[in-house]
Design an enzyme around this catalytic site. Structure first.
Site, PDB file in Angstrom:
ATOM      1  N   CYS A   1       0.773  -0.944  -0.078  1.00  0.00           N
ATOM      2  CA  CYS A   1      -0.021  -0.049   0.056  1.00  0.00           C
ATOM      3  C   CYS A   1       0.875   1.137   0.173  1.00  0.00           C
ATOM      4  O   CYS A   1       1.800   1.183   0.518  1.00  0.00           O
ATOM      5  CB  CYS A   1      -1.051   0.137   1.144  1.00  0.00           C
ATOM      6  SG  CYS A   1      -2.263  -1.257   1.241  1.00  0.00           S
TER       7      CYS A   1
ATOM      8  N   ARG B 125       3.652  -0.108  -4.902  1.00  0.00           N
ATOM      9  CA  ARG B 125       3.557  -0.730  -3.543  1.00  0.00           C
ATOM     10  C   ARG B 125       2.172  -1.333  -3.585  1.00  0.00           C
ATOM     11  O   ARG B 125       1.918  -1.989  -2.393  1.00  0.00           O
ATOM     12  CB  ARG B 125       3.412   0.275  -2.500  1.00  0.00           C
ATOM     13  CG  ARG B 125       4.925   1.056  -2.483  1.00  0.00           C
ATOM     14  CD  ARG B 125       4.900   2.245  -1.384  1.00  0.00           C
ATOM     15  NE  ARG B 125       4.701   1.836  -0.218  1.00  0.00           N
ATOM     16  CZ  ARG B 125       5.897   1.470   0.882  1.00  0.00           C
ATOM     17  NH1 ARG B 125       6.951   1.755   0.285  1.00  0.00           N
ATOM     18  NH2 ARG B 125       5.627   1.125   1.978  1.00  0.00           N
TER      19      ARG B 125
ATOM     20  N   TRP C 190      -3.074  -2.693  -1.852  1.00  0.00           N
ATOM     21  CA  TRP C 190      -2.763  -4.177  -1.935  1.00  0.00           C
ATOM     22  C   TRP C 190      -3.379  -4.608  -1.007  1.00  0.00           C
ATOM     23  O   TRP C 190      -3.274  -4.600   0.225  1.00  0.00           O
ATOM     24  CB  TRP C 190      -1.184  -4.419  -1.694  1.00  0.00           C
ATOM     25  CG  TRP C 190      -0.816  -5.797  -1.946  1.00  0.00           C
ATOM     26  CD1 TRP C 190      -0.652  -6.413  -3.232  1.00  0.00           C
ATOM     27  CD2 TRP C 190      -0.423  -6.677  -0.916  1.00  0.00           C
ATOM     28  NE1 TRP C 190      -0.074  -7.426  -2.852  1.00  0.00           N
ATOM     29  CE2 TRP C 190      -0.073  -7.904  -1.711  1.00  0.00           C
ATOM     30  CE3 TRP C 190      -0.717  -6.693   0.344  1.00  0.00           C
ATOM     31  CZ2 TRP C 190       0.057  -9.096  -1.022  1.00  0.00           C
ATOM     32  CZ3 TRP C 190      -0.448  -7.926   1.009  1.00  0.00           C
ATOM     33  CH2 TRP C 190      -0.313  -9.108   0.330  1.00  0.00           C
TER      34      TRP C 190
ATOM     35  N   ASN D 267      -1.851   2.038   6.096  1.00  0.00           N
ATOM     36  CA  ASN D 267      -1.136   0.998   5.697  1.00  0.00           C
ATOM     37  C   ASN D 267      -0.662   0.037   6.728  1.00  0.00           C
ATOM     38  O   ASN D 267      -0.136   0.515   7.835  1.00  0.00           O
ATOM     39  CB  ASN D 267       0.373   1.804   4.874  1.00  0.00           C
ATOM     40  CG  ASN D 267       1.253   0.449   4.179  1.00  0.00           C
ATOM     41  OD1 ASN D 267       0.776  -0.600   4.093  1.00  0.00           O
ATOM     42  ND2 ASN D 267       2.170   0.670   3.841  1.00  0.00           N
ATOM     43  N   GLY D 268      -0.591  -1.116   6.655  1.00  0.00           N
ATOM     44  CA  GLY D 268      -0.268  -2.028   7.709  1.00  0.00           C
ATOM     45  C   GLY D 268      -1.379  -2.862   7.872  1.00  0.00           C
ATOM     46  O   GLY D 268      -2.564  -3.079   7.397  1.00  0.00           O
TER      47      GLY D 268
ATOM     48  N   GLU E 208      16.387 -18.360  -7.762  1.00  0.00           N
ATOM     49  CA  GLU E 208      15.933 -16.808  -7.966  1.00  0.00           C
ATOM     50  C   GLU E 208      15.453 -16.956  -9.701  1.00  0.00           C
ATOM     51  O   GLU E 208      14.519 -16.186  -9.771  1.00  0.00           O
ATOM     52  CB  GLU E 208      17.248 -15.989  -8.035  1.00  0.00           C
ATOM     53  CG  GLU E 208      17.221 -14.396  -8.413  1.00  0.00           C
ATOM     54  CD  GLU E 208      16.015 -13.731  -7.568  1.00  0.00           C
ATOM     55  OE1 GLU E 208      15.671 -12.809  -7.986  1.00  0.00           O
ATOM     56  OE2 GLU E 208      15.546 -14.225  -6.573  1.00  0.00           O
TER      57      GLU E 208
ATOM     58  N   LYS F  58      11.701 -15.430 -10.337  1.00  0.00           N
ATOM     59  CA  LYS F  58      11.473 -14.296 -11.346  1.00  0.00           C
ATOM     60  C   LYS F  58      10.508 -14.783 -12.674  1.00  0.00           C
ATOM     61  O   LYS F  58       9.555 -14.080 -12.883  1.00  0.00           O
ATOM     62  CB  LYS F  58      12.896 -13.840 -11.980  1.00  0.00           C
ATOM     63  CG  LYS F  58      13.732 -13.203 -11.300  1.00  0.00           C
ATOM     64  CD  LYS F  58      13.174 -11.838 -10.843  1.00  0.00           C
ATOM     65  CE  LYS F  58      13.738 -11.054  -9.617  1.00  0.00           C
ATOM     66  NZ  LYS F  58      13.096 -11.645  -8.471  1.00  0.00           N
TER      67      LYS F  58
ATOM     68  N   GLU G 279       6.959 -14.820 -10.940  1.00  0.00           N
ATOM     69  CA  GLU G 279       6.430 -13.751 -10.593  1.00  0.00           C
ATOM     70  C   GLU G 279       5.877 -12.950 -11.477  1.00  0.00           C
ATOM     71  O   GLU G 279       4.959 -12.349 -11.478  1.00  0.00           O
ATOM     72  CB  GLU G 279       7.487 -12.942  -9.936  1.00  0.00           C
ATOM     73  CG  GLU G 279       8.115 -13.371  -8.529  1.00  0.00           C
ATOM     74  CD  GLU G 279       8.944 -12.315  -7.829  1.00  0.00           C
ATOM     75  OE1 GLU G 279       8.956 -11.894  -6.664  1.00  0.00           O
ATOM     76  OE2 GLU G 279      10.156 -12.079  -8.637  1.00  0.00           O
TER      77      GLU G 279
ATOM     78  N   HIS H 295      15.988 -38.098  -7.899  1.00  0.00           N
ATOM     79  CA  HIS H 295      15.228 -38.336  -6.711  1.00  0.00           C
ATOM     80  C   HIS H 295      13.822 -37.723  -6.645  1.00  0.00           C
ATOM     81  O   HIS H 295      13.130 -37.484  -5.637  1.00  0.00           O
ATOM     82  CB  HIS H 295      16.037 -37.730  -5.464  1.00  0.00           C
ATOM     83  CG  HIS H 295      17.251 -38.132  -5.215  1.00  0.00           C
ATOM     84  ND1 HIS H 295      17.576 -39.574  -4.717  1.00  0.00           N
ATOM     85  CD2 HIS H 295      18.585 -37.739  -5.342  1.00  0.00           C
ATOM     86  CE1 HIS H 295      18.666 -39.734  -4.674  1.00  0.00           C
ATOM     87  NE2 HIS H 295      19.315 -38.645  -5.150  1.00  0.00           N
TER      88      HIS H 295
ATOM     89  N   LYS I   1       5.565  -4.481  -3.936  1.00  0.00           N
ATOM     90  CA  LYS I   1       6.940  -4.085  -3.879  1.00  0.00           C
ATOM     91  C   LYS I   1       7.489  -4.203  -2.390  1.00  0.00           C
ATOM     92  O   LYS I   1       8.441  -5.111  -2.218  1.00  0.00           O
ATOM     93  CB  LYS I   1       7.494  -3.110  -4.350  1.00  0.00           C
ATOM     94  CG  LYS I   1       8.775  -2.598  -4.303  1.00  0.00           C
ATOM     95  CD  LYS I   1       9.770  -3.666  -5.352  1.00  0.00           C
ATOM     96  CE  LYS I   1      11.182  -3.496  -5.592  1.00  0.00           C
ATOM     97  NZ  LYS I   1      11.682  -4.219  -6.188  1.00  0.00           N
TER      98      LYS I   1
END
Length: 632
Positions: A2, A27, A77, A102-103, A504, A508, A511, A527, A627
């Site tokens: 947010c 955000r 968000w 926010n929070g 990583e 990516k 995402e 395995h 983000k």
């Protein structure tokens, strides 16, 4: 998560707030809204589902005269309640108090139940509405829209209300009875004050306010601020006393967060990495040595005293920590443990004496990482624990963030603003910072030779050119990306330090392209993961020229024998390209243990970016993500 922006000025703040929202959209971008106070002290609000452009269209279509000299705005968000216009901020109680938040208010259900009994009506599924109602209650005494004022000011009502909240918050509050006052409060979520001439602003991030100021005050946990056009007064909600917070001048400029010639921020930030590495190294190294003092006062004595390292991080930063574990044990012979912050904080870890805890976060506000750091410091300070010499160091990209203030030592990566949700240059600069850290520790503890230090330092100084060379493979990678047009799954393989780089790469790809991607150590294929291999499963392998190459080749033949589509990123001196049936990209990566994983990662970033373009997804703002993860 947010984004908040607000302001009070002698001019119309609506365009400033809208520009701030655009700059904060990374955000959160499932809904947004803005509330302005007009000249008659009435609050006017517009909210919209979707991105900021939907909010702009709604304002242009329905509220062409939308203006005011004070207001608050928010881009969301979703945490509590689905993305919808009703759940979008600002939230308003009885047309008299407006709030952006926010929070997470963790005890909102209890407060909501109490407020429902008191007569408050809820129009959303969010936790934020209890904030608006609680402030209203202290300001007016009951739920009636015509209730008379109590003897509390808006500032005092906010201070009283936040004592009822459990959890994290950054708040912006306005009320019709005080049309010249903007209140800001912070606990656990970042909030800054922008300072102008005859005007003041608040925001979650300095980038939102760069068009109007470069002078900022960074609020600390427990701060409550009263802003007018002429003044800023900040108090501690804990002690009630007035506090002084220094004014900082941001080194960022407006162009630092502009797209320029690039189509997406992610693409821009991938190509900024050579300069980001230069900036990260600047002033930290000479031609042949690393300067220990760059990690802060007392770093040398701390590094001498530690016997082990414990890295705590989330997401991409966690992968950086995994690479550093290989380096720490291989190069420095220092025992190293790496842990996901959200797991560390909820278990009962065994903490040993003489441990350096390293927390890593791009924003410095990652809630789980910050909570883990605070937990470590509490352990160390507890006289009953009898722990000795527990030290903390944070690697971060944002000066004045919570993480940098909490740790004993701090290293700022100087990567510059990163707007794309998928981290790119922050990961690269974190790896550079970790390489410097381990070199310093090895140097101080006399576990690496002077010649080894010189070799590492010179390798890092070659890194910008190596990255530049990797970026020159973009067209080849764009061509290979076509193979993913109809794919829904992918498998990444690596050995040694390339295993976390494979993780990583998979992160990516999932995402930003929404392809289900996993990563495995190549030796683990037999395995279980071999069961997934068929002609519809692209397998991406990282093949540096090192002592594990022959082992990796055997693993690749296991895939080939089962009809898998092999895409191999190999060193230009390797010979995998001689094998039939493999799509190969050769890269100049340098065989260095430190430079090779960083360089290969650049190639994987380009792959994920171009696959996302082919898939037609939103590269910079992928669905369901944001983000700066300031909530659990």
């Amino acid at each position: 998560m947010c984004g908040i922006v607000g302001g009070i000025a002698e001019r119309n703040v609506a365009p400033i707030l809208m520009e701030g929202l655009r700059r904060l959209e990374y955000r959160g971008y499932d809904s947004s809204g803005v509330a302005l106070m007009d000249a008659d002290a009435n609050i006017h609000r517009v909210r919209s589902l979707g991105k900021i452009k939907q909010l702009e269209a709604k304002i242009d279509g329905e509220n062409s005269s939308f203006s005011g000299q004070m207001g608050i705005a928010h881009t969301r968000w979703a945490t509590h309640g689905i993305p919808s216009e009703n759940n979008a901020h600002p939230h308003i109680c009885n047309h008299r108090v407006a709030v952006v938040h926010n929070g997470i208010i963790e005890n909102y259900q209890v407060l909501k139940q109490q407020q429902t009994h008191q007569g408050y009506r809820f129009t959303s599924e969010t936790d934020t509405e209890v904030v608006a109602h609680s402030i209203y209650q202290y300001l007016y005494g009951d739920a009636s829209p015509t209730a008379s004022r109590t003897n509390l000011s808006l500032f005092e009502a906010v201070v009283e209300a936040i004592h009822d909240f459990e959890g994290a918050y950054a708040l912006g509050v306005i009320a019709t009875d005080e049309p010249n006052t903007l209140i800001a409060a912070r606990k656990g979520s970042p909030l800054v004050i922008g300072i102008g001439i005859g005007e003041h602003f608040i925001a979650s991030d300095v980038s939102a306010l760069l068009p109007v100021t470069q002078n900022f005050i960074f609020l600390e946990d427990g701060d409550v601020a009263k802003l007018t056009r002429e003044s800023i007064d900040i108090y501690s909600s804990v002690t009630g006393e007035k506090v002084d917070r220094p004014i900082k001048q941001s080194s960022l400029n407006i162009t630092a967060v502009e797209l320029g010639e690039h189509r997406h921020y992610m693409h821009k930030e991938i190509f900024e990495q050579p300069q980001a590495v230069i900036d990260t190294l600047e002033g930290r190294v000479t031609q042949d040595q690393v300067l220990v003092s760059t990690f802060g006062p007392g770093a040398e004595s701390i590094f001498k005293s530690i016997e082990r390292m414990h890295i705590i991080a989330c997401g991409t930063s966690y992968h950086a920590g995994m690479v550093a574990k290989y380096w720490a044990e291989d190069i420095v012979r220092l025992p190293c443990q790496v842990e996901v912050a959200s797991e560390f904080r909820y278990r009962n870890p065994v903490i040993e004496d003489n441990t350096l805890f390293v927390t890593i976060s791009q924003s410095g506000e990652t809630a789980d990482t910050l909570a883990a750091l605070q937990q470590i410091k509490a352990y160390a300070a507890d006289s009953r624990s009898a722990l000795k010499n527990i030290q903390t160091l944070s690697i971060c990209n944002v000066a004045e963030s919570s993480l940098t203030r909490e740790a004993d030592l701090c290293y700022l990566t100087h990567a510059g603003p990163e707007i794309g949700v998928a981290s790119t240059k922050s990961f690269t600069t974190q790896l550079v910072a970790l390489a410097l850290l381990l070199t310093c520790i090895g140097k101080v503890k006399k576990r690496i030779s002077r010649e080894r230090e010189k070799h590492i330092t010179q390798g890092l100084q070659k890194l910008p050119n190596l990255i530049q060379n990797a970026l020159m493979h973009e067209q080849e990678i764009q061509d290979i990306a076509q193979a993913f047009a109809d794919k829904q799954h992918a498998l990444f393989l690596g050995r040694g330090t390339m295993y976390p780089i494979a993780l990583e790469g998979a992160l990516k790809l999932k995402e930003i392209s929404y392809i289900h991607a996993e990563a495995y150590p190549a030796g683990e294929l037999k395995h279980g993961p071999l069961a997934l291999i068929d002609e519809n499963m692209p397998v991406i392998a990282i093949a540096p020229l090192d002592d594990l190459l022959e082992k990796l080749k055997s693993n690749l033949h296991e895939v080939k024998a089962r009809g898998g589509q092999m895409i191999v990123f190999e060193d230009e001196r390797s010979d995998i390209s001689s094998e039939s049936g493999f799509k190969v990209i050769k890269a100049t990566t340098n065989v260095g243990r430190i430079t090779a994983p960083i360089t290969y990662n650049i190639l994987l970033q380009l792959l994920s970016y171009h696959v996302a373009l082919i898939k037609g997804t939103d590269v910079d703002q992928p669905r369901n993500l944001a983000k700066s993860v300031t909530v659990e």
